[in-house]
Motif scaffolding. Structure first.
Motif, PDB file in Angstrom:
ATOM      1  N   ASP A  92      -7.123   3.326   0.527  1.00 24.55           N
ATOM      2  CA  ASP A  92      -6.856   4.521  -0.285  1.00 24.55           C
ATOM      3  C   ASP A  92      -6.636   4.154  -1.748  1.00 24.55           C
ATOM      4  O   ASP A  92      -7.087   4.865  -2.653  1.00 24.55           O
ATOM      5  CB  ASP A  92      -5.629   5.259   0.264  1.00 24.55           C
ATOM      6  CG  ASP A  92      -5.905   5.900   1.615  1.00 24.55           C
ATOM      7  OD1 ASP A  92      -7.079   6.162   1.921  1.00 24.55           O
ATOM      8  OD2 ASP A  92      -4.928   6.128   2.370  1.00 24.55           O
ATOM      9  N   ARG A 149     -14.737   5.368   4.098  1.00 23.05           N
ATOM     10  CA  ARG A 149     -14.503   6.273   2.972  1.00 23.05           C
ATOM     11  C   ARG A 149     -15.719   6.402   2.068  1.00 23.05           C
ATOM     12  O   ARG A 149     -15.623   6.983   0.987  1.00 23.05           O
ATOM     13  CB  ARG A 149     -13.290   5.779   2.169  1.00 23.05           C
ATOM     14  CG  ARG A 149     -11.971   5.976   2.890  1.00 23.05           C
ATOM     15  CD  ARG A 149     -10.867   5.128   2.285  1.00 23.05           C
ATOM     16  NE  ARG A 149      -9.570   5.411   2.884  1.00 23.05           N
ATOM     17  CZ  ARG A 149      -9.193   4.970   4.077  1.00 23.05           C
ATOM     18  NH1 ARG A 149     -10.027   4.227   4.798  1.00 23.05           N
ATOM     19  NH2 ARG A 149      -7.990   5.278   4.553  1.00 23.05           N
ATOM     20  N   ALA A 153      -9.948   3.334  -3.308  1.00 28.16           N
ATOM     21  CA  ALA A 153     -10.671   4.574  -3.585  1.00 28.16           C
ATOM     22  C   ALA A 153     -10.129   5.272  -4.826  1.00 28.16           C
ATOM     23  O   ALA A 153     -10.872   5.975  -5.521  1.00 28.16           O
ATOM     24  CB  ALA A 153     -10.589   5.503  -2.379  1.00 28.16           C
ATOM     25  N   ARG A 154      -8.857   5.084  -5.131  1.00 28.08           N
ATOM     26  CA  ARG A 154      -8.264   5.729  -6.306  1.00 28.08           C
ATOM     27  C   ARG A 154      -8.620   5.000  -7.599  1.00 28.08           C
ATOM     28  O   ARG A 154      -8.876   5.645  -8.619  1.00 28.08           O
ATOM     29  CB  ARG A 154      -6.752   5.795  -6.136  1.00 28.08           C
ATOM     30  CG  ARG A 154      -6.017   6.458  -7.288  1.00 28.08           C
ATOM     31  CD  ARG A 154      -4.612   6.830  -6.917  1.00 28.08           C
ATOM     32  NE  ARG A 154      -3.956   7.579  -7.982  1.00 28.08           N
ATOM     33  CZ  ARG A 154      -2.868   8.335  -7.804  1.00 28.08           C
ATOM     34  NH1 ARG A 154      -2.345   8.455  -6.592  1.00 28.08           N
ATOM     35  NH2 ARG A 154      -2.335   8.983  -8.811  1.00 28.08           N
ATOM     36  N   SER A 194       0.806  -1.218   0.000  1.00 30.29           N
ATOM     37  CA  SER A 194       0.000   0.000   0.000  1.00 30.29           C
ATOM     38  C   SER A 194       0.839   1.268   0.000  1.00 30.29           C
ATOM     39  O   SER A 194       0.293   2.363  -0.058  1.00 30.29           O
ATOM     40  CB  SER A 194      -0.923   0.014   1.229  1.00 30.29           C
ATOM     41  OG  SER A 194      -0.153   0.067   2.425  1.00 30.29           O
ATOM     42  N   ASN A 195       2.161   1.140   0.067  1.00 29.82           N
ATOM     43  CA  ASN A 195       3.024   2.315   0.071  1.00 29.82           C
ATOM     44  C   ASN A 195       4.319   1.982  -0.650  1.00 29.82           C
ATOM     45  O   ASN A 195       4.617   0.823  -0.956  1.00 29.82           O
ATOM     46  CB  ASN A 195       3.304   2.807   1.500  1.00 29.82           C
ATOM     47  CG  ASN A 195       3.896   1.723   2.383  1.00 29.82           C
ATOM     48  OD1 ASN A 195       5.059   1.352   2.233  1.00 29.82           O
ATOM     49  ND2 ASN A 195       3.094   1.194   3.303  1.00 29.82           N
ATOM     50  N   GLU A 204      -5.595   0.549   5.887  1.00 34.55           N
ATOM     51  CA  GLU A 204      -5.963   1.915   5.515  1.00 34.55           C
ATOM     52  C   GLU A 204      -5.303   2.321   4.200  1.00 34.55           C
ATOM     53  O   GLU A 204      -5.925   2.968   3.358  1.00 34.55           O
ATOM     54  CB  GLU A 204      -5.563   2.888   6.633  1.00 34.55           C
ATOM     55  CG  GLU A 204      -6.292   2.679   7.950  1.00 34.55           C
ATOM     56  CD  GLU A 204      -7.774   3.007   7.848  1.00 34.55           C
ATOM     57  OE1 GLU A 204      -8.151   3.836   6.991  1.00 34.55           O
ATOM     58  OE2 GLU A 204      -8.559   2.421   8.623  1.00 34.55           O
ATOM     59  N   GLY A 205      -4.048   1.952   4.011  1.00 38.89           N
ATOM     60  CA  GLY A 205      -3.366   2.271   2.761  1.00 38.89           C
ATOM     61  C   GLY A 205      -3.982   1.558   1.573  1.00 38.89           C
ATOM     62  O   GLY A 205      -4.136   2.144   0.483  1.00 38.89           O
TER      63      GLY A 205
END
Length: 761
Positions: free
Chosen positions: A610, A663, A613-614, A553-554, A606-607
């Motif tokens: 995101d 979200r 969501a993108r 996620s990162n 959480e990552g």
């Protein structure tokens, strides 16, 4: 005369005498310009010394034969520089090599050894760690060696300029342990980096001259390559050559070579070589320098091999008199006497002065096969169950295919999307990949690369080879006990293709043509990519379902897990997310999350939310990593401790679902397949609905695919989306808490004994 008539009179005079006026003005301008020119010339002649006679010229020194001007302080004539001649300047003489090593000698009171290694299976890492223990010294002048993996570091931090030493008088010494492989690996990119750094005009000639020195040790197998020319320790030889250039010839010890095929093995040879390295480093720490007489020491250029022509270094072919020759044969010019007949001498090769390289006489070497025939990699792949197709493709039977043939259950694709495993072909048009994931089935032993630089097989050859290889594997199953006759007959007609075997399928230049051939025979397609090729992803045509592997996620986690080769891997990754968002109305898009315990599970929900969501994918598959149980997996940093329990996967899915709801994203758990340790999240707004015509009925998940509808949409030639081929409701036995095992099949344990299917509400 009336003042009103004056303008008309002037106009009349102008028309009458304008020719004389213009001619007089032109003559006057020419006279003034000529007078100014003469005046300027006389003033310049007054400042120069008048010419001398020939006798006086012979008697005076050459210094005053040039024009002179008066010096302001001494009032004596001083020599005046000659005017530059018009035309190109002729440069004569030979190039003098800079003595870089002596110019940059430092006052050294301690040495920090840095041991770099590269490995696929972990063997070279063991050698590097063993060497570090041998170099460890009680002397304060020799610091504890650092062991660095070339696949994990950024080359710019170490091989464009040396990193900062912990002490101003501490010098760094590089030791590189380099194995040789018959396929393209990360070493190919490392060598390309060294070569490009050397040829980059923006970088100094010897950017690593600040090192105390370097040494290279190669690991090869004489049973596979008998000589250096055939490939024995070839990568180590190349690394040694380029390091000699980048360091200005600061080779601290001769190239070492360890033979895995010898009786003594590599370890003994490495220990003897390390003993010499240790003595040399001790001398460096005492300020003795590299010493004299050592090949590569002192001078930046010591031999013609290290000062050869750039084209010869690259192995280019030079055409001479219509005949192709290897550049190795023309690297060193032959010595001729001055009495040789001029007709026997070859004409010089025309030079393009914009590049200083032969223009029309140089051709690039032809591309090679990704997996060369008779190479060790080619010979080892069939032992792992692969069938090599052409020069870069492969096909293999999945264990779930074997299980489905025997009535022991299909994989998660049957529970989620309605694909029976015995009708599925698992293949790839590219065995190469741009990542070296820690959980890869091949553990990085497949070829790697950031661009396609191999021969390209036509798609019809790839398609035919895949089918032929798959059917041969299926036929081998007819003698296996327990295979059901009806399923064996069904398996002889491929209904689905999963382009996800190994490597990067989207990397294949003709991927759209290959997909079209699959669809022409009504074979549905699932394609998996690794989010590192955004241009190819954007150009991708119709596919039944499009997967993107989301393994982190990162940026930092993605670097550790996928170990990408692209330097802008994170930017490429995010661009693929945006492309996937654009394709969500034309393709069934899926996020594939592979959970690796200790890498990407803890505090990353959480990552991942995101990223969802993108990109807004239609589905999110969450699967625990599969451990292959081989020794090479440990070399990639993976063990059984990294495999999560199914309860841990379930807990992660619940936390991810909650993060998505926070979200405002309505994703829910649609299905599970506990036996694959896999759970499916789906978009409620698109796939959780009532059956057609049943307005008051219960909403159900519809994750299955109507494959007949997909082909009808495809053959119509009109634009269509994922909603146009949604299938029947997801079966109850695949719902959350039901396990996902097909009740028509029989689940067995490892010894083939029947095993009860537990249903957890």
């Amino acid at each position: 005369m009336d003042l009103l008539q004056l303008p008309s009179e002037l106009l009349y005079l102008w028309h009458t005498y304008r020719t004389e006026v213009l001619l007089s003005a032109g003559i006057l301008f020419a006279v003034v310009r000529l007078a100014l020119h003469w005046r300027t010339r006389r003033s310049e002649q007054g400042l120069t010394r008048p010419a001398l006679s020939s006798i006086e010229e012979k008697s005076l020194p050459a210094l005053i034969q040039q024009p002179v001007e008066l010096d302001q302080h001494t009032k004596l004539p001083s020599p005046r520089p000659p005017r530059p001649k018009i035309g190109p300047k002729r440069v004569t003489g030979t190039k003098r090599a800079k003595d870089i090593s002596t110019a940059q000698e430092l006052a050294i009171d301690s040495v920090q050894p840095l041991i770099f290694y590269y490995t696929l299976g972990g063997t070279t890492r063991v050698y590097a760690e063993h060497q570090a223990s041998l170099l460890s010294s009680t002397s304060e002048r020799i610091l504890k060696p650092e062991v660095l993996d070339l696949a994990q570091i950024d080359y710019d931090d170490y091989f464009i300029s040396p990193p900062k030493s912990p002490n101003a008088n501490t010098a760094l010494f590089y030791i590189l342990l380099v194995p040789s492989y018959d396929i393209d690996t990360e070493l190919s990119n490392f060598l390309a980096h060294l070569r490009e750094t050397h040829h980059d005009f923006r970088i100094d000639t010897a950017p690593l001259a600040g090192l105390a020195g370097y040494a290279v040790f190669g690991v090869g197998d004489s049973r596979e390559w008998r000589t250096e020319r055939e490939g024995y320790c070839k990568d180590a030889i190349d690394v040694d050559k380029w390091m000699a250039r980048l360091t200005g010839g600061r080779r601290g010890f001769p190239l070492g070579q360890g033979d895995t095929g010898s009786d003594g093995g590599v370890k003994k040879t490495l220990e003897e070589w390390t003993k010499g390295i240790k003595g040399m480093i001790s001398g460096l720490a005492k300020g003795e320098g590299l010493g004299e007489g050592m090949k590569g020491s002192g001078e930046a250029i010591e031999s013609e091999d290290e000062d050869g022509d750039d084209e010869a270094e690259s192995g280019a072919l030079v055409l001479e008199n219509g005949r192709a020759e290897n550049a190795e044969s023309v690297r060193k010019p032959s010595k001729r006497s001055q009495t040789d007949d001029l007709e026997d001498l070859r004409a010089p090769i025309p030079v393009d002065f914009t590049t200083t390289r032969p223009s029309s006489k140089t051709i690039a070497p032809p591309p090679k096969a990704m997996v060369p025939v008779n190479s060790p990699t080619y010979n080892s792949l069939p032992k792992q169950g692969y069938t090599i197709v052409g020069s870069h493709s492969g096909v293999k039977i999945c264990r779930w295919t074997k299980s489905a043939l025997r009535g022991r259950g299909s994989c998660y694709k049957y529970s989620f999307y309605g694909i029976a495993s015995h009708l599925c072909m698992e293949a790839t048009p590219s065995l190469s990949c741009s990542n070296k994931c820690v959980f890869c089935w091949r553990h990085g032993t497949n070829p790697v690369g950031t661009t396609w630089r191999w021969t390209v097989d036509p798609p019809d050859l790839v398609f035919a080879g895949m089918k032929e290889g798959h059917y041969k594997k299926i036929k081998m199953m007819r003698g296996v006990p327990g295979v059901r006759a009806e399923r064996f007959a069904e398996a002889m007609r491929i209904r689905h293709c999963a382009l996800s075997l190994v490597g990067e399928p989207i990397f294949y230049p003709h991927i759209n043509e290959l997909l079209a051939m699959l669809h022409s025979e009504r074979i549905s397609s699932f394609l998996v990519c690794n989010a590192q090729h955004p241009d190819q992803l954007a150009a991708l045509g119709p596919v039944t379902q499009l997967y993107v592997s989301i393994d982190a996620s990162n940026k930092d986690s993605l670097r550790r897990i996928d170990r990408p080769l692209h330097r802008d891997f994170w930017e490429r990754f995010l661009r693929c997310m945006d492309i996937l968002r654009e394709k969500r109305f034309t393709h069934r898009t899926v996020f594939r999350l592979t959970l690796v315990k200790g890498f990407n599970i803890e505090e990353e929900a959480e990552g991942y939310a995101d990223l969802v969501a993108r990109a807004l994918p239609a589905f999110v598959e969450v699967k625990g990593v599969t451990y292959c149980g081989t020794s090479t997996a440990a070399g990639a940093g993976l063990s059984m401790g990294n495999v999560p329990f199914y309860e841990e996967v379930q807990a992660f899915v619940l936390s991810l679902e909650a993060a998505l709801l926070r979200r405002g994203l309505e994703y829910g758990i649609a299905a599970e397949h506990a036996h694959s340790c896999c759970v499916l999240l789906a978009d409620r707004g698109r796939f959780f609905k009532r059956a057609e015509g049943d307005e008051g009925g219960e909403r159900k998940w519809h994750t299955l695919i109507d494959y007949a509808a997909f082909f009808r949409c495809l053959e119509s030639g009109k634009a269509f989306g994922p909603e146009d081929y949604i299938g029947e409701p997801t079966p109850e036995w695949a719902a959350w808490g039901r396990g996902g095992f097909d009740p028509r099949d029989e689940r067995v344990d490892r010894k083939g004994r029947p095993k009860a299917v537990e249903v957890v509400e």
